[in-house]
Design an enzyme around this catalytic site. Structure first.
Site, PDB file in Angstrom:
ATOM      1  N   LYS A 182      30.466 -14.794  32.030  1.00 50.60           N
ATOM      2  CA  LYS A 182      30.049 -16.249  31.291  1.00 50.60           C
ATOM      3  C   LYS A 182      29.634 -17.099  32.411  1.00 50.60           C
ATOM      4  O   LYS A 182      30.257 -16.798  33.109  1.00 50.60           O
ATOM      5  CB  LYS A 182      31.205 -16.203  29.394  1.00 50.60           C
ATOM      6  N   TYR A 215      25.239 -11.951  18.954  1.00 52.53           N
ATOM      7  CA  TYR A 215      25.775 -12.672  18.798  1.00 52.53           C
ATOM      8  C   TYR A 215      25.955 -12.491  16.854  1.00 52.53           C
ATOM      9  O   TYR A 215      25.833 -13.709  16.157  1.00 52.53           O
ATOM     10  CB  TYR A 215      26.681 -13.705  19.226  1.00 52.53           C
ATOM     11  N   ASN A 218      36.131 -17.617  27.376  1.00 49.13           N
ATOM     12  CA  ASN A 218      37.042 -16.379  28.221  1.00 49.13           C
ATOM     13  C   ASN A 218      36.518 -15.334  28.915  1.00 49.13           C
ATOM     14  O   ASN A 218      37.331 -14.401  29.558  1.00 49.13           O
ATOM     15  CB  ASN A 218      37.556 -15.601  27.034  1.00 49.13           C
ATOM     16  N   HIS A 274      32.426 -10.543  28.357  1.00 49.45           N
ATOM     17  CA  HIS A 274      32.123  -9.837  27.257  1.00 49.45           C
ATOM     18  C   HIS A 274      32.228  -8.717  27.573  1.00 49.45           C
ATOM     19  O   HIS A 274      31.714  -7.974  28.103  1.00 49.45           O
ATOM     20  CB  HIS A 274      31.182 -10.630  26.487  1.00 49.45           C
ATOM     21  N   GLU A 280      23.941  -4.010  22.388  1.00 46.94           N
ATOM     22  CA  GLU A 280      23.550  -5.304  23.010  1.00 46.94           C
ATOM     23  C   GLU A 280      23.199  -4.347  24.339  1.00 46.94           C
ATOM     24  O   GLU A 280      21.942  -5.273  24.857  1.00 46.94           O
ATOM     25  CB  GLU A 280      24.986  -5.305  23.557  1.00 46.94           C
TER      26      GLU A 280
HETATM   27  P1  DAT Z   1      35.595 -10.097  21.884  1.00 39.91           P
HETATM   28  O1  DAT Z   1      34.792 -11.611  22.796  1.00 39.91           O
HETATM   29  O2  DAT Z   1      36.839 -10.486  22.496  1.00 39.91           O
HETATM   30  O3  DAT Z   1      34.610  -9.048  21.455  1.00 39.91           O
HETATM   31  P2  DAT Z   1      34.351 -11.773  19.629  1.00 39.91           P
HETATM   32  O4  DAT Z   1      33.686 -11.096  19.844  1.00 39.91           O
HETATM   33  O5  DAT Z   1      35.580 -11.742  18.570  1.00 39.91           O
HETATM   34  O6  DAT Z   1      35.448 -11.866  20.710  1.00 39.91           O
HETATM   35  O7  DAT Z   1      34.603 -13.201  19.672  1.00 39.91           O
HETATM   36  C1  DAT Z   1      33.582 -13.694  20.563  1.00 39.91           C
HETATM   37  C2  DAT Z   1      33.435 -14.990  21.186  1.00 39.91           C
HETATM   38  O8  DAT Z   1      33.790 -15.688  20.626  1.00 39.91           O
HETATM   39  C3  DAT Z   1      35.040 -14.826  21.239  1.00 39.91           C
HETATM   40  O9  DAT Z   1      35.120 -14.245  23.234  1.00 39.91           O
HETATM   41  C4  DAT Z   1      35.266 -16.393  21.797  1.00 39.91           C
HETATM   42  C5  DAT Z   1      34.773 -17.115  20.629  1.00 39.91           C
HETATM   43  N1  DAT Z   1      36.068 -16.398  19.602  1.00 39.91           N
HETATM   44  C6  DAT Z   1      36.236 -15.704  18.722  1.00 39.91           C
HETATM   45  N2  DAT Z   1      37.127 -16.295  17.632  1.00 39.91           N
HETATM   46  C7  DAT Z   1      37.032 -17.052  17.993  1.00 39.91           C
HETATM   47  C8  DAT Z   1      37.911 -18.578  17.177  1.00 39.91           C
HETATM   48  N3  DAT Z   1      38.535 -18.053  16.133  1.00 39.91           N
HETATM   49  N4  DAT Z   1      37.723 -20.290  17.473  1.00 39.91           N
HETATM   50  C9  DAT Z   1      37.314 -20.134  18.562  1.00 39.91           C
HETATM   51  N5  DAT Z   1      36.194 -19.005  19.631  1.00 39.91           N
HETATM   52  C10 DAT Z   1      36.491 -18.119  19.760  1.00 39.91           C
HETATM   53 MG    MG Z   2      33.188  -8.998  19.990  1.00 38.56          MG
END
Ligand code: DAT
Ligand code: MG
Length: 135
Positions: free
Chosen positions: A9, A49, A116, A119, A130
């Site tokens: 990212k 997303y 973070n 992805h 994806e």
């Molecule tokens: P991951 O990337 O671990 O698969 P995800 O698909 O649930 O996590 O979410 C996509 C991204 O969105 C994630 O990498 C960081 C952000 N994100 C997820 N949950 C969040 C939250 N509760 N508050 C803020 N950012 C969040």
């Molecule tokens: Mg995810």
């Protein structure tokens, strides 16, 4: 061959962690089968997303992902989808285990969206969907 989509990212590119993140994937034994630096538009990110549309962090997530270049990688190997999720660590970098990419290299920066670094696709269906979006 099993493949997953890895994205480094904008925070990972800005912080010059591209090499370190790829090094961890390669050291684990996975193969970088395709790779590109991209500046995605909103349309691509909305597809990527789609599952998060409507959530409170959706707009901040889109803005963050539009904030700079991203490295997209097709990573290959047996069980690489779960293997890369394990290398990446938990979504919240504060809680991600030390030894993982997120646990070692990221933290909470006080932003509306969690930044973070990476992805990784979360299932075979997501990986196929994806990879077709980014490659
Ligand atoms: P991951 O990337 O671990 O698969 P995800 O698909 O649930 O996590 O979410 C996509 C991204 O969105 C994630 O990498 C960081 C952000 N994100 C997820 N949950 C969040 C939250 N509760 N508050 C803020 N950012 C969040
Ligand atoms: Mg995810």
């Amino acid at each position: 061959m099993t493949a997953t989509l890895v994205l480094i990212k904008p925070d990972g590119v800005r912080r010059s962690l591209v090499g370190e993140i790829i090094r961890r994937c390669e050291a684990k034994g996975y193969k970088v089968a395709d790779l590109k630096l991209v500046e995605p538009n909103r349309e691509i990110l909305a597809k990527h997303y789609a599952e998060h549309e409507g959530k409170p962090f959706y707009e901040p997530l889109m803005e963050f992902m539009l904030s700079g270049p991203i490295v997209a990688i097709r990573l290959e190997g047996e069980r690489v989808i779960e293997g890369f999720r394990s290398l990446a660590g938990a979504t919240d970098p504060t809680l991600a285990a030390p030894g993982t990419i997120r646990g070692d290299l990221s933290r909470d920066w006080g932003t509306k969206v969690i930044q973070n670094l990476v992805h990784g696709s979360d299932s075979e269906e997501s990986a196929a969907r994806e990879l077709a979006i980014w490659f």
